[in-house]
Design an enzyme around this catalytic site. Structure first.
Site, short mmCIF file in Angstrom:
data_model
loop_
_atom_site.label_atom_id
_atom_site.label_comp_id
_atom_site.label_asym_id
_atom_site.label_seq_id
_atom_site.Cartn_x
_atom_site.Cartn_y
_atom_site.Cartn_z
N GLU A 1 12.17 2.08 -4.01
CA GLU A 1 11.88 3.43 -3.49
C GLU A 1 12.72 3.71 -2.25
OE1 GLU A 1 7.62 3.05 -3.32
OE2 GLU A 1 7.54 3.07 -5.50
N GLU B 1 11.47 -6.57 -9.42
CA GLU B 1 10.72 -5.36 -9.72
C GLU B 1 11.59 -4.40 -10.54
OE1 GLU B 1 7.28 -4.85 -6.71
OE2 GLU B 1 8.97 -3.63 -6.07
N GLY C 1 1.46 -2.79 -6.25
CA GLY C 1 1.40 -1.48 -5.60
C GLY C 1 0.06 -0.82 -5.86
N GLY C 2 0.02 0.08 -6.84
CA GLY C 2 -1.17 0.89 -7.13
C GLY C 2 -2.48 0.11 -7.16
N TRP D 1 0.83 -1.22 0.00
CA TRP D 1 0.00 0.00 0.00
C TRP D 1 0.86 1.27 0.00
CZ3 TRP D 1 -4.49 -1.12 4.03
CH2 TRP D 1 -5.32 -2.13 3.50
N LYS D 2 2.14 1.11 0.22
CA LYS D 2 3.07 2.27 0.28
C LYS D 2 2.55 3.32 1.26
CE LYS D 2 4.36 1.32 -4.45
NZ LYS D 2 5.10 1.73 -5.60
C1 PEP Z 1 5.64 -1.82 -5.88
O1 PEP Z 1 5.75 -0.74 -5.36
O2 PEP Z 1 6.15 -2.81 -5.33
C2 PEP Z 1 4.92 -1.92 -7.17
C3 PEP Z 1 5.06 -3.00 -7.87
O3 PEP Z 1 4.14 -0.84 -7.52
P1 PEP Z 1 3.13 -0.73 -8.78
O4 PEP Z 1 2.33 -2.01 -8.82
O5 PEP Z 1 2.31 0.48 -8.49
O6 PEP Z 1 3.97 -0.60 -10.00
#
Ligand code: PEP
Length: 256
Positions: A96, A164, A231-232, A10-11
């Site tokens: 990040e 990633e 993530g999103g 969820w960041k």
């Molecule tokens: C993440 O932050 O691990 C990620 C994969 O983000 P997103 O799915 O938004 O690209």
């Protein structure tokens, strides 16, 4: 057989009340779903609330970060000891954190060691930048990140890896299933070299980078890809639920 896993990162999103609402919807739909591990990684401040709402079901929690000391004068930090009440997993080495918080390979290695000593299972993220990718250096970069993160560590049963590519995170620009499968297969071979064949066959390796409910099949149908770090799309209950259900269907079909 490796059990597939879908993990939600969820960041720095959701207030406590938003987290409550989101997890309630997810829990209702997913807590009885079997043959797939579901992990939610909310912000620290929502962990206790989300834990209370999910503890009766099969959803497990993860933290998004951790410090590498058990306790002491480290203002603002959260230790693995504090997390063990709520979490089974912890994301370590997310790009990040490497990029915005200057997390070095040495710090990541320390975080992995301390987490393991508290039986908190790392979801270790590795991935290359756009420039590194375009220069053909993807394998060199991820192999280096993997080796340094696991330096001096006896193979931890249950470790999760997440490939990633940085250029695919939050950009809407995902890798292709084939690209991701190739790099994940390469990471698995690296685990074989660092440890042994059993470790390589057991380690679950997720893909992360703009996974949504419309491209889940492309990734999850690949043989080397054991799941996704999302993530999103994990901030939208319907999308996340759909990703988990699709992944379970695909992996169940391929294993039967
Ligand atoms: C993440 O932050 O691990 C990620 C994969 O983000 P997103 O799915 O938004 O690209």
């Amino acid at each position: 057989m490796r059990i597939p896993m879908i993990a939600a990162n969820w960041k720095m999103n959701t207030t406590v009340s938003e987290a409550k609402k989101l997890v309630t919807e997810i829990h209702q739909e997913l807590s009885d779903i079997k043959n797939i591990d579901k992990v939610i990684c909310p912000p620290f401040i929502s962990l206790a609330t989300v834990y209370e709402l999910t503890k009766e079901g099969s959803i497990k929690l993860g933290a998004q970060n951790v410090y590498f000391e058990e306790k002491g004068a480290y203002t603002g930090e959260i230790s693995p000891l504090m997390l063990t009440d709520f979490c089974k997993y912890v994301i370590i080495g997310h790009s990040e954190r490497r990029q915005y918080f200057n997390e070095t390979r040495e710090i990541i290695n320390k975080k992995i060691r301390t987490s393991l000593s508290f039986k908190l299972m790392p979801i270790l993220c590795v991935g290359e930048s756009l420039e590194e990718n375009e220069a053909g250096n993807t394998e060199k970069i991820v192999a280096g990140q993997l080796k340094s993160a696991l330096a001096g560590i006896d193979y931890p049963n249950g470790l999760i890896l997440a490939y990633e590519p940085i250029w695919a995170i939050g950009t809407g620009k995902s890798a292709t299933g084939e690209q991701a499968n190739k790099t994940i297969g390469f990471l698995r071979r690296n685990i074989n070299e660092l440890y042994n064949e059993t470790a390589a066959q057991n380690v679950r390796i997720l893909y992360g980078g703009s996974v949504t409910d419309t491209n889940t099949t492309e990734f999850i149908s690949q043989p080397e890809i054991d799941g996704a770090l999302v993530g999103g799309a994990s901030l939208k209950a319907k999308q996340f639920i759909s990703i988990v259900k699709q992944a379970r269907e695909i992996k169940n079909q391929t294993s039967s």
